[in-house]
Design an enzyme around this catalytic site. Structure first.
Site, PDB file in Angstrom:
ATOM      1  N   ASP A  80       0.829  -1.210   0.000  1.00 55.20           N
ATOM      2  CA  ASP A  80       0.000   0.000   0.000  1.00 55.20           C
ATOM      3  C   ASP A  80       0.861   1.257   0.000  1.00 55.20           C
ATOM      4  OD1 ASP A  80      -2.353  -1.449  -0.015  1.00 55.20           O
ATOM      5  OD2 ASP A  80      -2.528  -1.487   2.166  1.00 55.20           O
TER       6      ASP A  80
ATOM      7  N   LYS B  21     -13.709  -7.175   4.607  1.00 57.67           N
ATOM      8  CA  LYS B  21     -12.897  -7.367   3.396  1.00 57.67           C
ATOM      9  C   LYS B  21     -12.212  -8.727   3.498  1.00 57.67           C
ATOM     10  CE  LYS B  21      -9.323  -5.158   0.594  1.00 57.67           C
ATOM     11  NZ  LYS B  21      -8.364  -6.284   0.624  1.00 57.67           N
TER      12      LYS B  21
ATOM     13  N   CYS C 261      14.490 -32.140  -5.530  1.00 56.74           N
ATOM     14  CA  CYS C 261      14.976 -32.997  -6.622  1.00 56.74           C
ATOM     15  C   CYS C 261      16.462 -32.834  -6.897  1.00 56.74           C
ATOM     16  CB  CYS C 261      14.180 -32.726  -7.898  1.00 56.74           C
ATOM     17  SG  CYS C 261      14.490 -31.102  -8.626  1.00 56.74           S
TER      18      CYS C 261
END
Length: 435
Positions: free
Chosen positions: A38, A119, A406
């Site tokens: 922000d 929100k 991996c």
């Protein structure tokens, strides 16, 4: 400041914002806090307001979110899915209301109705219903064009395939947020960094059967295109949504003065850890839809709505060790394993360290005493180290040059926007099949 220096500063901020947007919207893996994001956005807007020669197509005034991926068919929204302006204090809300009344030419003592809605920190989606039947579901995308994720959205039980009752518009686009409850997230927290990451990653799977495995939910709160509007206020629309079979927040409320608005804000912020889903603020909307229409839009946000962000919460803890997690896109994310600590009513034992550059910049080490922050209920992060409490034998953390899963040699991709290598280290497996 010289013109070229101003431009350089501006474009550097734009490049950073685009990088953060990609991580948040495209990869569902935020690499900075809401607060820092922000502040960066405010910094860009301040420069644009001060220096009129600054323009860029990636400016927050020009775009929302991030461009849609190549995974799904792209479809243009009938009405753009825009972002909201942010408020951080009571003064910001007072200023918002003052501007509304000035624009509408209302007297100062006019009691304008404001609806306050939590929100939700999830993934925005729009649902197109024709004659009550769900026909199309889109992601937000860049706000102008979304991704066709209809089949994935249809796996969510709280999204009705057909609207209930008989009183609904012939053609309506219902908007809301896809999320995972805190309770359900606990069962899959070993696979994802945070609930929003889990919702975004699951919703954008190519195979709907994979999406179906994740306990996604949908909370309706808005609308886009609508034929034959059957409601005159936002609160009336929310009641209709419940009648049609949608889940609507029980924490919505209508207020007419700043005192009650701020009282509601404080009460909801204090109990946000008790709410079943992550909430990072409150959205205020003018309740009267006729007023909304008159107010219209400025830049890429509506004049009639604003998001009031919650303050971040902080605590002190100790890093026990640092682990490397490999995400679905091959991104290597360092995670600090902490001595459990209560942060804003939630017990925290993990915190993201974002990437190698962040560890180097803050000189974060195993055994350090650190300040932890939960900004807007996103995954906790280490914001600072107490050097005075560091043990004499402390050693710098060495980021692995091989994938811990991996054993492939890791890479950092070149960013054409910043002309630098990305901050994110990745496993180079082109098929993303690394386990």
């Amino acid at each position: 400041m010289e013109k070229e220096k101003i431009k350089a500063l501006y474009f550097d901020k734009i490049a950073k914002l685009n990088e953060y947007n990609k991580a948040y919207y495209d990869q569902d893996n935020p690499i900075i806090s809401d607060h820092k994001y922000d502040r960066l956005k405010i910094g860009i807007l301040s420069l644009e307001n001060k220096y009129k020669f600054l323009k860029n197509k990636l400016s927050p005034t020009k775009k929302v979110g991030y461009k849609p991926s190549g995974k799904f068919k792209k479809i243009k929204h009938k009405i753009p899915m825009l972002s909201l302006s942010n408020a951080f204090s009571e003064n910001n809300i007072v200023d918002f209301l003052k501007k509304i009344k000035n624009f509408l030419k209302l007297s100062n003592d006019y009691k304008i109705e404001i609806i306050a809605e939590p929100k939700i920190d999830g993934i925005s989606a729009s649902l197109h219903y024709i004659n009550g039947q769900l026909k199309l579901g889109l992601s937000r995308g860049d706000g102008i064009t979304g991704e066709d994720i209809t089949l994935n959205l249809k796996t969510i039980r709280s999204i009705p395939a057909r609207l209930k009752g008989s009183k609904f518009p012939e053609n309506i686009e219902i908007r809301g947020e896809v999320y995972i409850s805190k309770k359900d997230f606990k069962n899959i927290s070993n696979k994802f960094a945070n609930p929003r990451n889990a919702a975004g990653g699951s919703l954008r799977q190519k195979d709907p059967l994979e999406t179906k495995k994740i306990p996604l939910q949908f909370m309706a709160y808005s609308f886009g295109f609508v034929k034959e509007k059957l409601f005159k206020t936002q609160s009336e629309y929310l009641e209709l949504l419940k009648n049609w079979g949608f889940k609507v927040s029980q924490h919505n409320g209508v207020f007419t003065n700043i005192k009650d608005i701020m009282k509601n804000y404080t009460e909801l912020e204090n109990k946000r850890s008790e709410i079943e889903y992550d909430v990072d603020g409150i959205v205020y909307k003018i309740n009267d839809l006729n007023f909304q229409e008159r107010l219209g839009y400025v830049s890429n946000s509506p004049r009639w709505a604003i998001a009031h962000k919650f303050s971040s919460t902080k605590a002190i803890s100790k890093i026990l060790n640092i682990e490397i997690q490999v995400g679905r896109t091959g991104a290597l994310t360092p995670v600090a394993k902490l001595e459990p600590v209560n942060v804003g009513g939630v017990i925290i034992s993990n915190a993201t360290l974002h990437n190698e550059d962040e560890i180097i910049r803050k000189d974060i080490r195993e055994g350090d005493v650190v300040t932890i922050q939960r900004a807007g209920d996103v995954i906790p992060q280490v914001i600072s180290v107490d050097i005075n409490k560091r043990s004499p034998g402390s050693k710098k953390f060495i980021f692995p040059h091989k994938c811990p899963s991996c054993n492939s040699k890791t890479v950092k991709e070149f960013n054409n926007n910043t002309k630098k290598k990305d901050a994110v280290t990745r496993c180079p497996d082109p098929n993303y099949s690394c386990q």
